[in-house]
Design an enzyme around this catalytic site. Structure first.
Site, mmCIF file in Angstrom:
data_model
loop_
_atom_site.group_PDB
_atom_site.id
_atom_site.type_symbol
_atom_site.label_atom_id
_atom_site.label_comp_id
_atom_site.label_asym_id
_atom_site.label_seq_id
_atom_site.Cartn_x
_atom_site.Cartn_y
_atom_site.Cartn_z
ATOM 1 N N HIS A 323 19.534 37.179 -59.193
ATOM 2 C CA HIS A 323 19.486 38.547 -58.669
ATOM 3 C C HIS A 323 19.753 39.567 -59.757
ATOM 4 O O HIS A 323 20.663 39.386 -60.575
ATOM 5 C CB HIS A 323 20.535 38.698 -57.553
ATOM 6 C CG HIS A 323 20.665 40.098 -57.025
ATOM 7 N ND1 HIS A 323 19.631 40.771 -56.422
ATOM 8 C CD2 HIS A 323 21.719 40.962 -57.024
ATOM 9 C CE1 HIS A 323 20.035 41.967 -56.058
ATOM 10 N NE2 HIS A 323 21.291 42.118 -56.425
ATOM 11 N N SER A 324 18.958 40.639 -59.786
ATOM 12 C CA SER A 324 19.202 41.803 -60.633
ATOM 13 C C SER A 324 19.362 41.404 -62.106
ATOM 14 O O SER A 324 18.444 40.858 -62.704
ATOM 15 C CB SER A 324 20.436 42.558 -60.113
ATOM 16 O OG SER A 324 20.567 43.811 -60.736
#
Length: 447
Positions: A323-324
């Site tokens: 994620h991210s």
């Protein structure tokens, strides 16, 4: 904007002192009078009215909060019983089971967490929120060990007793599972192992804010699991106080001039300390950071865990969920370990990844591999899995079904597992020999 009582009292005094300091020696008498006035003001009492002590509980119970539960069942429509709460079944089979809602609620009022507990005290409210966040982090660690049966593994693996250390979490079969291994990497900021977003855990629920649903489903489907901890890069210790010796003694200046300079310096320091004490009455300890060897950044951490754990695993198929900033860390891992990653990793699910193949200087072969083996579920108002155009020549981008960055992992949860299943099946199919006339002839001749 409200002004505190103490500020109203001291503001005219500060202004007067500023004017006096600009005057000449004849203002000395006024300065003395103002100093006398200030000495009679009970600053400690005024500061208490401005801000309560930064002394917060160290348990959820102390904060009077807890994660709630409810009776709820997964199942097919024909199995549903009247009067009960139902959830959509996230698994390909039908089950009936009690689940935890996992919402943070006040144990007396049942209300969600309130950030503005004290009006007009933003700093105090923020410190309270951060203190609760640290408790949440420890609570999630406990869930990883107790509910998910993961093991906490210290790193560096050869760390001495005295050096700074970090840790990751692994399932019992993470290194021995011959089939599948799932690796989870969160983004940057205050989040730690097992979390996607602290804000979601506190304001929404455990399912959306933690990696626990991914871990449990992965283990149910036969994956080994490794949970990275890329933001645990250093430990903080109190900075030792350094006493600086005055160098005026060794100066060639006349004694009278040195004494006058020292007196001015002391007065300036005293005045500065006085104002600083009022401005920040509860000054926190000055801390220094001791970085963890070979894990001083998310990128270093990803490479270290790859070299010492993932690369040593027996799994034929390794899958990443990143994620991210975790996506950026994965791309950096590819750049540094390209051949090894290509040989072991079957598919990568990115959720609103912030990687950039141009800035990270990912080569053509990496970009081509990402186009074939990665998918990025990005924040978008389009329905889940709708194709989204990209300016970068790396992996396909599809909608996560939400325009909230921190929710992209949770919203794309079912699609990610489907993506991994299809990637695994495609890899298995490609390994099966195609029956050509030549291969048939060779087999016939051998017989």
């Amino acid at each position: 904007m409200s002004i505190s009582l103490s500020s109203l009292i001291l503001l005219p005094i500060w202004i007067s002192m500023a004017h006096i300091q600009q005057g000449g020696p004849d203002e000395k008498e006024k300065t003395t009078a103002l100093k006398d006035l200030l000495s009679r003001i009970d600053l400690d009492e005024l500061m208490k009215k401005d801000e309560p002590p930064l002394d917060f509980p160290d348990t959820l119970e102390g904060f009077e909060y807890a994660f709630n539960e409810r009776e709820c069942f997964w199942g097919k429509k024909e199995d549903r019983w009247p009067g009960l709460c139902y959830e959509e079944n996230p698994y390909p089979w039908s089950i009936l089971s009690k689940i935890t809602e996992g919402q943070l609620r006040h144990i007396k009022t049942g209300e969600p967490f309130v950030f503005n507990y004290r009006e007009d005290l933003h700093r105090w409210n923020q410190k309270r929120y951060e203190a609760l966040g640290e408790i949440i982090t420890k609570y999630v660690y406990e869930l990883l060990e107790k509910d998910c049966n993961l093991k906490k593994i210290s790193i560096p693996v050869d760390a001495t007793e005295s050096e700074p250390k970090s840790f990751i979490f692994m399932s019992e079969d993470a290194l021995t599972n011959p089939q599948k291994l799932m690796v989870l990497i969160h983004g940057s900021g205050v989040v730690r192992a097992g979390q996607w977003a602290r804000r979601l855990i506190i304001n929404e629920d455990l399912d959306s804010g933690t990696q626990i649903p991914f871990i449990k489903r992965a283990m149910d489907e036969g994956y080994g699991v490794i949970v990275l901890n890329p933001n645990e890069n250093y430990i903080e210790v109190e900075k030792p106080k350094i006493h600086v010796q005055s160098s005026s003694d060794s100066s060639d200046e006349p004694a009278e001039k040195r004494e006058r300079k020292d007196k001015v310096s002391k007065e300036t320091k005293k005045r500065r300390d006085f104002y600083e004490k009022y401005r920040n009455p509860q000054r926190e300890k000055e801390m220094m950071q001791l970085y963890i060897r070979e894990n001083g950044s998310p990128e270093e951490h990803a490479v270290y865990v790859w070299d010492h754990f993932i690369a040593q695993s027996a799994a034929e198929n390794v899958f990443f969920v990143a994620h991210s900033y975790g996506g950026l860390a994965f791309v950096e891992l590819m750049i540094q370990r390209e051949a090894d990653v290509k040989s072991k990793v079957t598919a990568v699910a990115l959720t609103d990844s912030v990687h950039n193949v141009w800035h990270q200087e990912a080569g053509k072969t990496i970009r081509e591999w990402m186009r074939e083996n990665c998918c990025n579920w990005v924040s978008s108002s389009e329905p889940l899995d709708t194709s989204v155009e990209s300016m970068l020549p790396d992996c396909p981008r599809v909608s996560a079904g939400t325009d909230r960055h921190e929710l992209t992992s949770w919203k794309s949860f079912p699609s990610i597992f489907k993506f991994f299943t299809e990637a695994s099946e495609a890899k298995t199919s490609s390994l099966k020999p195609t029956l050509t006339r030549r291969s048939h002839r060779i087999k016939h001749e051998e017989l």
